[in-house]
Design a protein around this motif. Structure first.
Motif, mmCIF file in Angstrom:
data_model
loop_
_atom_site.group_PDB
_atom_site.id
_atom_site.type_symbol
_atom_site.label_atom_id
_atom_site.label_comp_id
_atom_site.label_asym_id
_atom_site.label_seq_id
_atom_site.Cartn_x
_atom_site.Cartn_y
_atom_site.Cartn_z
ATOM 1 N N ALA A 146 0.839 -1.206 0.000
ATOM 2 C CA ALA A 146 0.000 0.000 0.000
ATOM 3 C C ALA A 146 0.872 1.254 0.000
ATOM 4 C CB ALA A 146 -0.928 -0.013 1.215
ATOM 5 N N ILE A 147 1.943 1.246 0.794
ATOM 6 C CA ILE A 147 2.838 2.417 0.832
ATOM 7 C C ILE A 147 3.466 2.627 -0.553
ATOM 8 C CG2 ILE A 147 5.003 3.317 1.827
ATOM 9 C CD1 ILE A 147 4.225 1.879 4.445
ATOM 10 N N PHE A 174 12.076 4.248 -0.292
ATOM 11 C CA PHE A 174 12.092 3.068 0.589
ATOM 12 C C PHE A 174 13.034 3.251 1.769
ATOM 13 C CE2 PHE A 174 16.007 0.622 0.238
ATOM 14 C CZ PHE A 174 16.660 1.316 -0.762
ATOM 15 N N ILE A 175 14.068 4.101 1.592
ATOM 16 C CA ILE A 175 15.012 4.307 2.698
ATOM 17 C C ILE A 175 14.320 5.038 3.857
ATOM 18 C CG2 ILE A 175 17.039 5.733 3.315
ATOM 19 C CD1 ILE A 175 17.804 3.018 2.273
ATOM 20 N N VAL A 176 13.417 5.952 3.512
ATOM 21 C CA VAL A 176 12.653 6.659 4.555
ATOM 22 C C VAL A 176 11.817 5.636 5.337
ATOM 23 C CG1 VAL A 176 10.807 8.347 4.924
ATOM 24 C CG2 VAL A 176 12.597 8.827 3.271
ATOM 25 N N GLY A 411 6.877 -3.557 -4.280
ATOM 26 C CA GLY A 411 5.546 -3.067 -4.660
ATOM 27 C C GLY A 411 5.457 -2.618 -6.112
ATOM 28 N N GLY A 412 6.376 -1.766 -6.528
ATOM 29 C CA GLY A 412 6.356 -1.257 -7.897
ATOM 30 C C GLY A 412 6.553 -2.366 -8.919
ATOM 31 N N LEU A 413 7.499 -3.270 -8.627
ATOM 32 C CA LEU A 413 7.818 -4.356 -9.572
ATOM 33 C C LEU A 413 6.655 -5.322 -9.734
ATOM 34 C CD1 LEU A 413 11.469 -5.271 -8.499
ATOM 35 C CD2 LEU A 413 10.759 -4.239 -10.642
ATOM 36 N N ILE A 414 6.062 -5.704 -8.624
ATOM 37 C CA ILE A 414 4.974 -6.693 -8.690
ATOM 38 C C ILE A 414 3.761 -6.085 -9.405
ATOM 39 C CG2 ILE A 414 4.008 -6.278 -6.372
ATOM 40 C CD1 ILE A 414 3.494 -9.266 -6.154
ATOM 41 N N GLU A 415 3.502 -4.809 -9.146
ATOM 42 C CA GLU A 415 2.361 -4.164 -9.801
ATOM 43 C C GLU A 415 2.588 -4.082 -11.320
ATOM 44 O OE1 GLU A 415 1.485 -0.142 -8.626
ATOM 45 O OE2 GLU A 415 -0.243 -0.049 -9.948
ATOM 46 N N THR A 416 3.788 -3.652 -11.706
ATOM 47 C CA THR A 416 4.086 -3.535 -13.139
ATOM 48 C C THR A 416 3.968 -4.890 -13.823
ATOM 49 O OG1 THR A 416 5.652 -1.830 -12.517
ATOM 50 C CG2 THR A 416 5.815 -2.624 -14.761
ATOM 51 N N ASN A 417 4.561 -5.924 -13.212
ATOM 52 C CA ASN A 417 4.516 -7.256 -13.831
ATOM 53 C C ASN A 417 3.096 -7.813 -13.877
ATOM 54 O OD1 ASN A 417 7.252 -8.225 -14.643
ATOM 55 N ND2 ASN A 417 7.711 -7.579 -12.566
ATOM 56 N N PHE A 418 2.352 -7.578 -12.805
ATOM 57 C CA PHE A 418 0.966 -8.059 -12.752
ATOM 58 C C PHE A 418 0.141 -7.407 -13.863
ATOM 59 C CE2 PHE A 418 -3.396 -7.297 -11.201
ATOM 60 C CZ PHE A 418 -3.816 -8.602 -11.019
ATOM 61 N N ARG A 419 0.305 -6.095 -13.995
ATOM 62 C CA ARG A 419 -0.494 -5.389 -15.005
ATOM 63 C C ARG A 419 -0.079 -5.767 -16.424
ATOM 64 N NH1 ARG A 419 -0.831 0.592 -12.468
ATOM 65 N NH2 ARG A 419 -1.655 1.155 -14.495
ATOM 66 N N ARG A 420 1.246 -5.953 -16.617
ATOM 67 C CA ARG A 420 1.715 -6.394 -17.940
ATOM 68 C C ARG A 420 1.137 -7.762 -18.283
ATOM 69 N NH1 ARG A 420 8.011 -5.264 -17.783
ATOM 70 N NH2 ARG A 420 7.861 -3.005 -17.833
#
Lengths: 461, 148
Positions: A146-147, A174-176, A411-420
């Motif tokens: 979610a973040i 992500f470092i924050v 998060g970003g990677l899984i979303e991109t791959n899922f949508r692709r």
């Protein structure tokens, strides 16, 4: 080495500094790897001399290590820990160099669907191996996801969940998140729980161990090295499980175990060899599949992505200097660990006695500076405090934080791959069950869900 | 009080969060996507799974029982959090040195230092940090209005 301050915090604080300095990615990875496996050894010092493990991976070392220290053999235990860490770490580097290219060949066939399922497997594995409630661990992972959705959507370029705040348009670094959830929450935890080290630090006597003692432990070291490496390769398992498995295996297999658990050098050698070996093994899923197996490797993955390096099967082809540079550096690192740690162990023991009122403000200052230097924004400083408070509440409520970090990083990677994958299949979810790789990964995900509960039942019986 | 109550409380908090999160996702612009899954669908998916997990946690809570903490511990937590918030507010105006030293003194005292030692160690650590970052590494830590 310092209880409660693990490699994640160290890497999180170091990251903005190396980022600002423009250090090359290969050097950064080597630096972080050095912190990671160096911490595995450093943790054993507080376990042996203080009976306070720096991280859970060295908790088992404390059983025999502290018992030896109380008998006046603290030096021997530390020396054995260094030797076992060195042997375990060094042999596992050979395994890394041997198996990583093989796995890369297999992973070259991965498409978006396979990557999505692989990441689901990583989440499931990390959550199911976390201590405590599985539901809480998965909730934690989804909070991380979610973040990761805050900011500009990478596919369409529209903003999400920014509520008109300009600071959120680039997303939350992500470092924050890592500094907030790990370092600041730890600070609040230590402040709130008022954890005072009440156990006296055991003195370090002679560091000499005899050839006979090494020979008696060598089988345990080698056995634990192999099992540790295999556990380390599994996403989510990591050094803690590796050291527990190694200790339990030795307890079962040893014939003369009268002293085991009461101050046996093999009880130090086995977990130390295993957790160092596991820390090397953890680089295989990280570098070859782009899937971290622990919170520390998750932070490293985030770091590599920030530096424009995409770990995956093509890493060996496109950036061979990163992989082989890391493997070579591990040899040198392990060598330096043994020659530095043994003579300096007395100094390290003194560092453990640093008053909290010096150490904790210093860590807090580094956290704030670390968060501020990423974007030069005060908003990030406020965020680390918010995340720190939420992290503290989650810790007290026994929500594991490692899946959360994994969620933020992936998060970003899984979303991109899922949508692709969904676009390729015209909206059909069957794409996630089409290939043999996907089915194998689903099977592994289900197995990793079941294994911990089966292990619990076996233990109860 | 039932020992299961604590987990249920967290489950309710998570359920409310998942609803608000999903609602927040509905504000994402959806005019530009031409694929099957839009920028809001992923948020709905996460919110939906979070809601299901929260219900699961509510129905099947763990045996978690928190250790009670005396209220006095809040006396340390609140000043630290307020201190960092004030730091981020005053940093752009008075710079790193002026903002960090009081915060370090406060933190040292919260961890049990006496004022004299806290002040001394805070000044030394802050100045060293400034020399390292701003001087040697050329990373600005916030210079304040007069040094802009």
């Amino acid at each position: 080495m310092l209880p409660g301050i693990g490699p994640v915090n160290a890497i999180a604080v170091l990251f903005p500094i190396v980022y600002s300095l423009g250090v090359p990615p290969a050097t950064v990875l080597i630096l972080f790897a050095g912190v990671y496996y160096g911490a595995q050894y450093g943790n054993s010092i507080s376990s042996i001399l203080l009976n306070v493990p720096g991280t859970s991976a060295s908790a088992v070392t404390a059983i025999d290590g502290y018992a030896l220290a109380k008998k006046g053999f603290g030096g021997k235990a530390l020396a054995m820990s260094a030797v076992a860490s060195f042997v375990g770490g060094t042999i596992s580097i050979f395994f890394l160099a041997l198996f990583a290219p093989l796995l890369a060949k297999l992973a070259i066939n991965f498409g978006p669907a396979e990557y999505t399922v692989l990441m689901v497997f990583a989440f499931v594995a990390l959550s199911s191996f976390s201590l405590g409630s599985l539901a809480k661990a998965i909730i934690s992972a989804f909070l991380g996801l979610a973040i990761a959705t805050i900011g500009i959507d990478s596919t369409t370029g529209v903003s999400r969940l920014t509520f008109g705040m300009l600071e959120l348009y680039d997303g939350i670094d992500f470092i924050v998140v890592v500094i907030g959830f790990f370092a600041v929450s730890e600070l609040l935890y230590i402040l709130m729980e008022d954890q005072k080290i009440k156990t006296p630090i055991q003195s370090v006597t002679s560091l000499m161990i005899s050839i006979k003692e090494i020979t008696a432990s060598i089988v345990s070291i080698l056995r634990s090295c192999v099992s540790g490496f295999l556990v380390g390769v599994l996403p989510g398992a990591g050094g803690t499980i590796a050291s527990f498995i190694a200790y339990a295996t030795e307890k079962k297999l040893l014939t003369d175990k009268n002293e085991f658990g009461k101050g046996d050098l093999r009880g130090v050698a086995a977990p130390e060899s295993a957790n160092n070996s596991a820390s090397v093994g953890a680089f295989i899923p990280l570098l070859i599949l782009g899937v971290p197996g622990s919170e520390t490797t998750a932070v490293m993955l985030g770091g590599l992505i920030s530096f424009g390096i995409k770990p995956g099967p093509l890493l060996l082809e496109n950036n061979p200097e990163i992989f082989w540079g890391l493997a070579a550096s591990m040899f040198i690192g392990n060598f330096f660990l043994i020659i530095l740690n043994l003579p300096l162990v007395g100094l390290f023991a003194r560092i453990l006695q640093t008053p909290r009122w010096i150490l904790m403000p210093m860590i807090m200052m580094l956290c704030i500076v670390g968060a501020y230097t990423i974007n030069g924004s005060e908003f990030d400083v406020i965020l680390i405090m918010i995340f720190g408070l939420v992290g503290y509440i989650m810790r007290r409520a026994e929500f594991p934080l490692a899946p959360l970090v994994l969620g933020v990083v992936l998060g970003g990677l899984i979303e991109t791959n899922f949508r692709r994958a969904m676009i390729y299949s015209h909206g059909s979810v069957s794409i996630f069950f089409d290939s043999a790789i996907c089915i194998t990964l689903w099977f592994m995900a289900v197995a990793s869900l079941l294994v911990p509960s089966i292990m619990k039942k076996v233990k109860i019986k | 009080m039932s020992e299961f109550k604590h987990d249920r409380r967290y489950a309710i908090v998570m359920l409310v969060f998942s609803i608000l999160y999903g609602y927040g996702g509905s504000f994402a612009e959806t005019d530009f996507y031409n694929g099957v899954v839009g920028p809001h669908h992923w948020i709905y998916l996460i919110a939906g799974i979070l809601a299901c997990l929260s219900i699961m946690l509510f129905l099947k809570p763990s045996n978690y029982k928190p250790k009670s903490l005396p209220w006095s511990t809040w006396n340390k937590r609140i000043p630290l959090l307020v201190g960092v918030f004030l730091y981020s507010v005053i940093l752009p105006y008075i710079g790193f040195l002026g903002a960090m030293i009081p915060l370090m003194v406060l933190t040292s005292m919260l961890f049990g230092a006496k004022f004299k030692f806290a002040l001394l160690s805070s000044v030394i650590m802050t100045v060293l940090c400034l020399i390292l970052f701003d001087g040697l590494l050329d990373i600005s830590l916030g210079r304040g209005l007069w040094l802009m």
